[in-house]
Design an enzyme around this catalytic site. Structure first.
Site, PDB file in Angstrom:
ATOM      1  N   GLU A  27       0.831  -1.211   0.000  1.00 16.94           N
ATOM      2  CA  GLU A  27       0.000   0.000   0.000  1.00 16.94           C
ATOM      3  C   GLU A  27       0.862   1.256   0.000  1.00 16.94           C
ATOM      4  O   GLU A  27       0.545   2.236  -0.675  1.00 16.94           O
ATOM      5  CB  GLU A  27      -0.928   0.023   1.232  1.00 16.94           C
ATOM      6  CG  GLU A  27      -1.943  -1.101   1.304  1.00 16.94           C
ATOM      7  CD  GLU A  27      -3.037  -1.020   0.251  1.00 16.94           C
ATOM      8  OE1 GLU A  27      -3.064  -0.046  -0.518  1.00 16.94           O
ATOM      9  OE2 GLU A  27      -3.853  -1.959   0.190  1.00 16.94           O
TER      10      GLU A  27
ATOM     11  N   ASP B 112      -4.351  -9.637  -8.745  1.00 16.59           N
ATOM     12  CA  ASP B 112      -4.686  -8.632  -9.761  1.00 16.59           C
ATOM     13  C   ASP B 112      -3.519  -7.825 -10.331  1.00 16.59           C
ATOM     14  O   ASP B 112      -3.164  -7.930 -11.501  1.00 16.59           O
ATOM     15  CB  ASP B 112      -5.781  -7.693  -9.225  1.00 16.59           C
ATOM     16  CG  ASP B 112      -5.500  -7.141  -7.822  1.00 16.59           C
ATOM     17  OD1 ASP B 112      -4.445  -7.444  -7.268  1.00 16.59           O
ATOM     18  OD2 ASP B 112      -6.354  -6.401  -7.295  1.00 16.59           O
TER      19      ASP B 112
ATOM     20  N   GLU C 211     -18.429  -6.188  -2.818  1.00 14.93           N
ATOM     21  CA  GLU C 211     -17.069  -6.717  -2.734  1.00 14.93           C
ATOM     22  C   GLU C 211     -16.969  -8.128  -3.301  1.00 14.93           C
ATOM     23  O   GLU C 211     -15.961  -8.517  -3.872  1.00 14.93           O
ATOM     24  CB  GLU C 211     -16.575  -6.721  -1.279  1.00 14.93           C
ATOM     25  CG  GLU C 211     -16.007  -5.403  -0.815  1.00 14.93           C
ATOM     26  CD  GLU C 211     -14.765  -4.968  -1.565  1.00 14.93           C
ATOM     27  OE1 GLU C 211     -14.862  -4.622  -2.761  1.00 14.93           O
ATOM     28  OE2 GLU C 211     -13.687  -4.959  -0.969  1.00 14.93           O
TER      29      GLU C 211
ATOM     30  N   GLU D  40     -12.318   0.372  -9.708  1.00 14.12           N
ATOM     31  CA  GLU D  40     -11.944  -0.521 -10.818  1.00 14.12           C
ATOM     32  C   GLU D  40     -12.961  -0.534 -11.959  1.00 14.12           C
ATOM     33  O   GLU D  40     -12.585  -0.604 -13.122  1.00 14.12           O
ATOM     34  CB  GLU D  40     -11.738  -1.954 -10.303  1.00 14.12           C
ATOM     35  CG  GLU D  40     -10.421  -2.188  -9.584  1.00 14.12           C
ATOM     36  CD  GLU D  40     -10.401  -1.669  -8.162  1.00 14.12           C
ATOM     37  OE1 GLU D  40     -11.458  -1.209  -7.665  1.00 14.12           O
ATOM     38  OE2 GLU D  40      -9.329  -1.712  -7.534  1.00 14.12           O
TER      39      GLU D  40
ATOM     40  N   THR E 216      -1.163   1.190 -10.765  1.00 11.90           N
ATOM     41  CA  THR E 216      -2.388   0.554 -10.281  1.00 11.90           C
ATOM     42  C   THR E 216      -3.210   1.489  -9.397  1.00 11.90           C
ATOM     43  O   THR E 216      -4.394   1.297  -9.212  1.00 11.90           O
ATOM     44  CB  THR E 216      -2.079  -0.773  -9.545  1.00 11.90           C
ATOM     45  OG1 THR E 216      -3.286  -1.474  -9.342  1.00 11.90           O
ATOM     46  CG2 THR E 216      -1.396  -0.515  -8.202  1.00 11.90           C
TER      47      THR E 216
HETATM   48  C1  DMJ Z   1      -6.300   0.495  -5.349  1.00 14.56           C
HETATM   49  O1  DMJ Z   1      -5.612   0.844  -4.220  1.00 14.56           O
HETATM   50  C2  DMJ Z   1      -5.390  -0.104  -6.369  1.00 14.56           C
HETATM   51  O2  DMJ Z   1      -6.020  -0.003  -7.596  1.00 14.56           O
HETATM   52  C3  DMJ Z   1      -5.073  -1.530  -6.095  1.00 14.56           C
HETATM   53  O3  DMJ Z   1      -4.243  -2.155  -7.028  1.00 14.56           O
HETATM   54  C4  DMJ Z   1      -6.309  -2.358  -5.974  1.00 14.56           C
HETATM   55  N1  DMJ Z   1      -7.454  -1.595  -5.799  1.00 14.56           N
HETATM   56  C5  DMJ Z   1      -7.412  -0.448  -4.975  1.00 14.56           C
HETATM   57  C6  DMJ Z   1      -8.744   0.243  -4.976  1.00 14.56           C
HETATM   58  O4  DMJ Z   1      -9.787  -0.634  -5.036  1.00 14.56           O
END
Ligand code: DMJ
Length: 876
Positions: free
Chosen positions: A145, A292, A386, A404, A490
């Site tokens: 994170e 993912d 979710e 997303e 991401t």
């Molecule tokens: C984000 O922090 C990033 O996109 C992460 O890779 C996965 N998804 C969260 C938000 O849902």
């Protein structure tokens, strides 16, 4: 222009310019010829402007509330109108690992300010960051994170500041301070990579690193695949911008290990890996939670860095994903060693990014299919829950304002120019305003079924959601810079594709090459072309979408309902099926004339009737699936009068089969989370253990407590204030490993009910409880309710139109009772047969969900504690 591998790239300074520019050019070409084909969904420029302004107003409300009520705290608590400061609020478990007391939301938002052309606010935000933010707090944070949100945020902001400075209009005072901060943070994350395998620890103490006596971390042995495999963009950018090779080297090494450890037969990876041995801890494999962004970063590392090894690896994984996981329009987790077997019957919302990645890959058809499926789910439940089942029912109802789905919508619009995707974007905007907006910002939805809010607004809402929505409704000319010169991380931070022309500071062959594959197929080719995207068919996207329009049953026409038929064969004794049913105690009543319609006369061939199930369950299945249990306090002074409603588990002892429930005196486990070795096993033996939810999976806790001699476990929610009135009951699910040897009774209490139990224990020292299904509550002699499944059958003809008699029966306590049905009104019939959800469900027993695998990321399955990304960590 030169061809590298399968893909055309522009050459620059001896290094290939990333494929991104080429791809974006292609997408634009596609865009130009496309819009005119979709008059029906057409959106005028004026309408787009109105929506764009609406998005800016919403951003101002969200960001303004954060700055007003929360800054310098990490996050806004939009219901309490104050900041969330770690240590001052009740611990939420893994989710809090994003909070490093470094003004997370501000840093995560900086480059969004530039995209939205809020350059004054950006300049002010940068100044505040430089003045107020410290990166050396004594806090344990998630490496993943912190990398994607804070390191990515600092780099994106630096790149934007540098761009504005170079234009000579603003930021002339800026001296790369954000890059220096990024470098400092990079060094603070590096201790996490100090493992023999090269896979990083999941957490690091910003001040003390990982294993020092002061760090309070370093005992973890596992991490999720995405956690280890989502470093390369930020770390490579940091290396290339700072000239220090060490970051990129570490990120490449971690990717090399994951690649090396892929299952060679299937070319899939698992969800959780041991950071020391490199062994897979959880072998379920999908494209959502836990994995993912590993796939995302392979593709994007190629686009950003131009190193074809990443593309080759991605392609090999992609072939495997399309072979095993993609079951259009669904994406279902499989077992990496046995990939033809689905391991669960639900999907998590994180996989909604995948259609966007498929667009980057140039594989539009499955992207359109999956996106359409997701859109149907949002239509049914307002937001993407979710987790949702393959029948599009809610599996876990939380929605923390994840971006997303908006992200994929943006990519699909870029690729197709189809205004349909603008309408999808518009619906996202409207729902956010209608159901998530509160006076102090936007609040996560605790359960899409009830619409209740949670006191949280995650930083990714500002970092990602507003970028993608704003970009969706903006023309290129309306943006303050050329968005196609950048790739999104991401977390939607912007990194310039020109980085690929920067000499990599690491050794050229530091990354193992992917083996060449002989299995070339459509997906091996990385460059999409108009021909493959829209093969002679301007309605390509619409045609694909149309097949998925009524997936969830919303708006489905009567005749298009798929019919599952049961044939009642001609009996040897010549008895007609209707008679035969009668002899079993089931009688049939005819339907009214109107309903017979043109099906009259369509009687099946001699002796065979088709019985069409047009069942309607008497309650929503989501509610029926969970059998409420109770914890009844039976020792004095409670004497059975205090009864706490509890959720059951899908594993462990089946309390519905224990006539008298399970009785025992309760005792708190130590550690309370039961995530480490149980320290008070001696006292705990023979007691029902109390264990706090969070930090690891329910099943893991249960195993440890069973080994320690507990006779049952009552799990207590760690989310402050959660209670049975506001939160729907759920069943705890396993962790993907076998739970067959778990024989303990296991129940779950929300925190308010749990607090009653713990304070009873504090006050009376000895508290005996009884665990049992609610309907068997002691001293409760209310008539028992039927199991509650009302099923109606009608005889129907081929065309889907009901023909002949109808019967209805109620299953009550295992017996089948019969009720003759009155003729139903035409209207009611429509309702009955139009309800696909019920029809599908009728084919399964309500408890037919034998999946006991948890959403890896987020501990889902139980509406579990997720880490903020619902990421595959083994913590519920
Ligand atoms: C984000 O922090 C990033 O996109 C992460 O890779 C996965 N998804 C969260 C938000 O849902």
């Amino acid at each position: 222009m030169q061809q590298v591998g399968h893909c055309w790239k522009l050459a620059g300074r001896g290094y290939p310019v990333a494929a991104g520019t080429m791809l974006q050019a292609l997408l634009l070409t596609v865009l130009c010829g496309w819009a005119s084909c979709h008059e029906s969904q057409h959106m005028t420029p004026e309408e787009k402007t109105v929506i764009r302004n609406q998005i800016v107003e919403m951003f101002d409300h969200a960001y303004g509330s954060y700055m007003k009520y929360a800054y310098p705290a990490d996050e806004l608590m939009p219901l309490s109108c104050r900041g969330r400061v770690r240590g001052l609020e009740p611990n939420r478990g893994d989710i809090d690992d994003s909070l490093g007391k470094f003004s997370l939301t501000l840093i995560d938002t900086l480059d969004t300010l530039v995209v939205l052309n809020k350059l004054d606010e950006f300049e002010e935000g940068v100044r505040k960051t430089l003045k107020d933010v410290r990166l050396d707090n004594d806090v344990v944070v998630s490496v993943f994170e912190t990398n994607i949100r804070v390191l990515g945020g600092l780099l994106g902001a630096h790149v934007m500041a540098d761009m504005l400075r170079q234009r000579g209009e603003r930021m002339q005072w800026y001296k790369d301070e954000l890059l220096h901060m990024a470098k400092e943070l990079g060094h603070r994350l590096l201790p996490a990579f100090n493992t023999t395998s090269g896979l990083p620890y999941p957490r690091v103490n910003l001040r003390y690193g990982v294993v020092s006596p002061l760090s309070r971390t370093g005992t973890e042995s596992d991490t999720c695949t995405a956690c280890a495999g989502t470093m390369i963009l930020e770390f490579a950018a940091l290396s290339r911008l700072s000239g220090e090779a060490v970051f990129e080297e570490h990120a490449r090494k971690a990717l090399d290990v994951l690649w090396e450890k892929r299952q060679r037969g299937s070319d899939l990876v698992g969800t959780v890996i041991n950071i020391h041995s490199g062994d897979w801890v959880r072998k379920d494999s999908g494209v959502g939670a836990g994995i993912d962004s590993y796939y995302e970063y392979l593709m994007k590392a190629y686009i950003l860095l131009g190193d074809s090894v990443f593309l080759e690896r991605f392609n090999i994984h992609y072939v495997a994903i399309m072979k095993y996981i993609s079951q259009p329009p669904l994406l279902l987790n499989v077992h990496m060693h046995n990939p033809t077997v689905n391991v669960r019957s639900w999907m998590d919302s994180l996989l909604a990014f995948f259609p966007g990645l498929q667009v980057l890959r140039g594989d539009l058809k499955p992207a359109i299919e999956t996106h359409e499926m997701l859109y149907q789910v949002t239509k049914q439940h307002k937001f993407l829950p979710e987790a949702f089942t393959t029948e599009f029912r809610v599996h876990w109802g939380q929605h923390p304002l994840r971006p997303e789905f908006a992200e994929s919508t943006y990519y699909l619009y870029k690729a197709t120019g189809d205004p349909y995707y603008l309408r999808v974007g518009q619906s996202i905007v409207e729902k956010l305003n209608a159901y998530a907006r509160v006076p102090c910002g936007f609040a996560a939805v605790q359960d899409v079924r009830t619409g209740t809010h949670e006191d949280r607004m995650d930083s990714f809402f500002l970092a990602e959601m507003f970028k993608y929505l704003y970009l969706l409704f903006s023309e290129k000319s309306q943006l303050p810079f050329d968005i196609d010169d950048y790739i999104f991380t991401t977390e939607a931070h912007l990194l310039p594709v020109s980085l690929s022309t920067t000499q990599p500071p690491c050794r050229p062959n530091a990354t193992d090459a992917a083996p060449t594959t002989h299995e070339e197929d459509l997906f091996t080719y990385s460059c999409p072309s108009v021909q493959t995207l829209f093969p002679n068919n301007p309605s390509f996207a619409k045609t694909i979408r149309d097949s998925y329009k009524y997936l969830t049953g919303v708006g489905r026409a009567f005749n298009s309902v798929p019919v599952r038929e049961i044939e009642l064969p001609l009996r040897d004794d010549g008895m007609e099926p209707v008679e035969f049913l009668k002899s079993m105690g089931i009688s049939l009543t005819p339907m009214n004339e109107a309903a017979l319609g043109e099906a009259r006369g369509l009687r099946e061939h001699k002796g065979v009737y088709r019985v069409k199930l047009v069942a309607q369950l008497s309650q929503a299945l989501e509610e029926e699936e969970v059998v409420p249990h109770i914890v009844q306090l039976i020792s004095p002074p409670f004497l059975g009068r205090t009864v706490l409603t509890a959720g059951p588990a899908k594993f462990g002892m089946d309390l519905t089969k224990q006539e008298h429930g399970v009785k025992g005196s309760i005792m708190k486990a130590s550690p309370y989370t039961a995530c480490g070795p149980i320290e008070n096993a001696d006292q705990l033996r023979g007691h029902i253990a109390l264990a706090l939810r969070g930090d690891c999976m329910f099943a893991g806790k249960a195993r440890r407590l069973q080994e320690a001699g507990a006779t049952g476990v009552i799990f207590i929610d760690h989310r402050d204030g959660s209670n049975i009135e506001d939160s729907p009951l759920f069943q705890m699910v396993g962790d993907g490993d076998s739970t067959a040897n778990l024989t303990l009774p296991l129940v779950f209490l929300f925190s308010r009910e749990g607090a009653l139990l713990t304070s009873a224990l504090e006050e009376h020292r000895n508290v005996d409880v009884l665990l049992l299904p609610k309907e068997r509550q002691l001293g409760h002699d209310k008539p028992e309710k039927p199991l509650g499944m009302n099923v109606k059958f009608r005889l129907a003809g081929e065309g889907g139109v009901a023909e002949g008699p109808t019967l209805e029966f109620v299953l009550e306590k295992g017996e089948m009772l019969l009720e003759e049905e009155e003729q139903v009104e035409e209207e009611e019939e429509e309702e009955l047969v139009g309800d696909t959800k019920s029809q599908i469900n009728c084919e399964k027993a309500p408890d037919d969900d034998d999946d006991d695998t948890a959403v890896c990321d987020s501990s889902a399955g139980s509406p579990p504690s997720a880490d903020a990304n619902g990421r595959a960590n083994p913590h519920p």
